[in-house]
Design an enzyme around this catalytic site. Structure first.
Site, mmCIF file in Angstrom:
data_model
loop_
_atom_site.group_PDB
_atom_site.id
_atom_site.type_symbol
_atom_site.label_atom_id
_atom_site.label_comp_id
_atom_site.label_asym_id
_atom_site.label_seq_id
_atom_site.Cartn_x
_atom_site.Cartn_y
_atom_site.Cartn_z
ATOM 1 N N HIS A 175 -2.112 -0.019 5.123
ATOM 2 C CA HIS A 175 -1.787 -0.242 3.705
ATOM 3 C C HIS A 175 -0.293 -0.485 3.549
ATOM 4 O O HIS A 175 0.132 -1.350 2.779
ATOM 5 C CB HIS A 175 -2.214 0.955 2.856
ATOM 6 C CG HIS A 175 -3.691 1.253 2.927
ATOM 7 N ND1 HIS A 175 -4.637 0.264 2.774
ATOM 8 C CD2 HIS A 175 -4.378 2.412 3.137
ATOM 9 C CE1 HIS A 175 -5.849 0.821 2.882
ATOM 10 N NE2 HIS A 175 -5.710 2.111 3.114
ATOM 11 N N ASP A 195 -7.984 -7.568 1.856
ATOM 12 C CA ASP A 195 -8.858 -6.666 2.620
ATOM 13 C C ASP A 195 -8.489 -6.675 4.106
ATOM 14 O O ASP A 195 -7.982 -7.663 4.626
ATOM 15 C CB ASP A 195 -10.316 -7.121 2.432
ATOM 16 C CG ASP A 195 -11.319 -6.028 2.812
ATOM 17 O OD1 ASP A 195 -10.908 -4.873 2.997
ATOM 18 O OD2 ASP A 195 -12.513 -6.361 2.937
ATOM 19 N N LEU A 215 5.890 -16.649 -13.030
ATOM 20 C CA LEU A 215 4.578 -16.279 -12.498
ATOM 21 C C LEU A 215 4.018 -15.100 -13.292
ATOM 22 O O LEU A 215 4.718 -14.117 -13.538
ATOM 23 C CB LEU A 215 4.693 -15.881 -11.020
ATOM 24 C CG LEU A 215 3.385 -15.484 -10.324
ATOM 25 C CD1 LEU A 215 2.517 -16.721 -10.059
ATOM 26 C CD2 LEU A 215 3.659 -14.757 -9.001
HETATM 27 C C1 IPE Z 1 -12.272 -4.597 -1.943
HETATM 28 O O1 IPE Z 1 -12.199 -4.188 -0.618
HETATM 29 C C2 IPE Z 1 -11.249 -3.875 -2.771
HETATM 30 C C3 IPE Z 1 -9.863 -4.243 -2.539
HETATM 31 C C4 IPE Z 1 -9.448 -5.151 -1.717
HETATM 32 C C5 IPE Z 1 -8.894 -3.531 -3.327
HETATM 33 P P1 IPE Z 1 -13.140 -3.023 -0.050
HETATM 34 O O2 IPE Z 1 -12.771 -2.860 1.366
HETATM 35 O O3 IPE Z 1 -13.066 -1.845 -0.928
HETATM 36 O O4 IPE Z 1 -14.587 -3.681 -0.205
HETATM 37 P P2 IPE Z 1 -15.918 -3.421 0.606
HETATM 38 O O5 IPE Z 1 -16.174 -1.953 0.564
HETATM 39 O O6 IPE Z 1 -15.710 -3.924 1.988
HETATM 40 O O7 IPE Z 1 -16.953 -4.233 -0.113
HETATM 41 C C1 IPE Z 2 -7.947 -3.198 1.788
HETATM 42 O O1 IPE Z 2 -8.058 -2.752 3.093
HETATM 43 C C2 IPE Z 2 -7.151 -2.254 0.905
HETATM 44 C C3 IPE Z 2 -7.969 -1.504 -0.063
HETATM 45 C C4 IPE Z 2 -9.246 -1.648 -0.240
HETATM 46 C C5 IPE Z 2 -7.286 -0.543 -0.881
HETATM 47 P P1 IPE Z 2 -9.169 -1.726 3.550
HETATM 48 O O2 IPE Z 2 -8.615 -0.357 3.444
HETATM 49 O O3 IPE Z 2 -10.444 -1.970 2.822
HETATM 50 O O4 IPE Z 2 -9.327 -2.126 5.082
HETATM 51 P P2 IPE Z 2 -10.673 -2.245 5.916
HETATM 52 O O5 IPE Z 2 -11.597 -3.128 5.152
HETATM 53 O O6 IPE Z 2 -11.199 -0.853 6.047
HETATM 54 O O7 IPE Z 2 -10.247 -2.855 7.209
HETATM 55 MG MG MG Z 3 -12.041 -3.153 3.168
#
Ligand code: IPE
Ligand code: IPE
Ligand code: MG
Length: 247
Positions: free
Chosen positions: A41, A24, A135
């Site tokens: 990303h 995240d 793995l």
């Molecule tokens: C969780 O992150 C999903 C992934 C890392 C793929 P999100 O960014 O979607 O989660 P929330 O919305 O902060 O809970």
């Molecule tokens: C995690 O990063 C990747 C996915 C959930 C696909 P985010 O896109 O949720 O990044 P933040 O949380 O908005 O910083």
């Molecule tokens: Mg996120």
């Protein structure tokens, strides 16, 4: 620094057999640099490579990465499209390297929702990496923990209807056997980056007794030494599973 940590892990004894990661913070990483979210990303793909290589070096046997949640479909179409393109690029580009490293890739989630391009790339990487012994890598894509449990309940109900299973025989093992992770140990360690203190519908059944490690680092900043730090921290934990410590 990372080789010292590896040494410490080896001396620390118990290596978590199964590590799961909620990757995240990509959006915040990009925002902090004045870049569009997809750049976060894209940068996060280097961290994926790092964490896979680090897991292999540390002797982790199963690595589960949360790449795209069921709820992430609700993001703006542009971001979803960018994520899907990157996913396709990643699995296509890394395929040979993963085969060479002995990584067996499994993709879990509602992949029927994916467009043909990424879906085919996912099928190809799973087929190409069959038999990897070093793995076991689970990529959770279009995945939701509750949906996984609903799917398991349906599969059990179908077996009851077919006369193969008595409702009284449904126990924790029978349910676990219908999850994507059937046959695998539960995660020993769950890492979440970007400081968020929630599970966001990830592996709800499997994390019952998993040790949690939350780091403020954003996913694109995460490198193998950070995985090693998490493992060292894990090695200092006392897992009680509801019992009392032997005195
Ligand atoms: C969780 O992150 C999903 C992934 C890392 C793929 P999100 O960014 O979607 O989660 P929330 O919305 O902060 O809970
Ligand atoms: C995690 O990063 C990747 C996915 C959930 C696909 P985010 O896109 O949720 O990044 P933040 O949380 O908005 O910083
Ligand atoms: Mg996120």
């Amino acid at each position: 620094m990372s080789s010292e940590l590896l040494q410490q892990i080896r001396e620390g004894g118990r290596v978590p057999g199964h590590v799961a990661v909620i990757m995240d913070g990509n959006g915040r990483w990009a925002k902090g640099r004045g870049l569009p979210r997809y750049r976060g990303h894209a940068a996060g793909m280097d961290s994926v490579r790092e964490v896979i290589e680090g897991a292999i070096e540390a002797g982790v046997r199963v690595l589960t990465l949360f790449a795209f949640s069921q709820e992430n479909w609700n993001r703006p179409e542009r971001e979803v499209n960018a994520l899907m393109k990157l996913l396709q690029l990643y699995v296509t580009r890394e395929r040979n390297e993963l085969v060479r490293q002995g990584v067996e890739v499994h993709v879990h989630g509602d992949t029927d929702r994916l467009a043909a391009g990424p879906r085919r790339a996912i099928e190809a990487i799973q087929a190409a990496t069959v038999g990897g012994q070093v793995l076991h890598l689970n990529l959770m894509i279009s995945y939701g923990g509750r949906a996984e449990l609903v799917r398991a309940a349906r599969r059990l109900a179908e077996r009851v209807r077919a006369g193969e299973l008595d409702p009284g025989d449904i126990d924790e093992t029978a349910l676990a056997d219908e999850l994507y992770t059937a046959g695998l140990p539960d995660p020993d360690l769950l890492i979440r980056t970007s400081g968020e203190q929630r599970v966001s519908n990830f592996m709800l059944w499997q994390v019952a007794y998993t040790e949690l490690y939350i780091t403020p680092l954003l996913w694109p900043e995460f490198r193998r030494e950070h995985l090693f730090e998490a493992i060292c921290d894990y090695q200092g934990r006392e897992r009680r599973f509801g019992r009392v410590t032997a005195v």
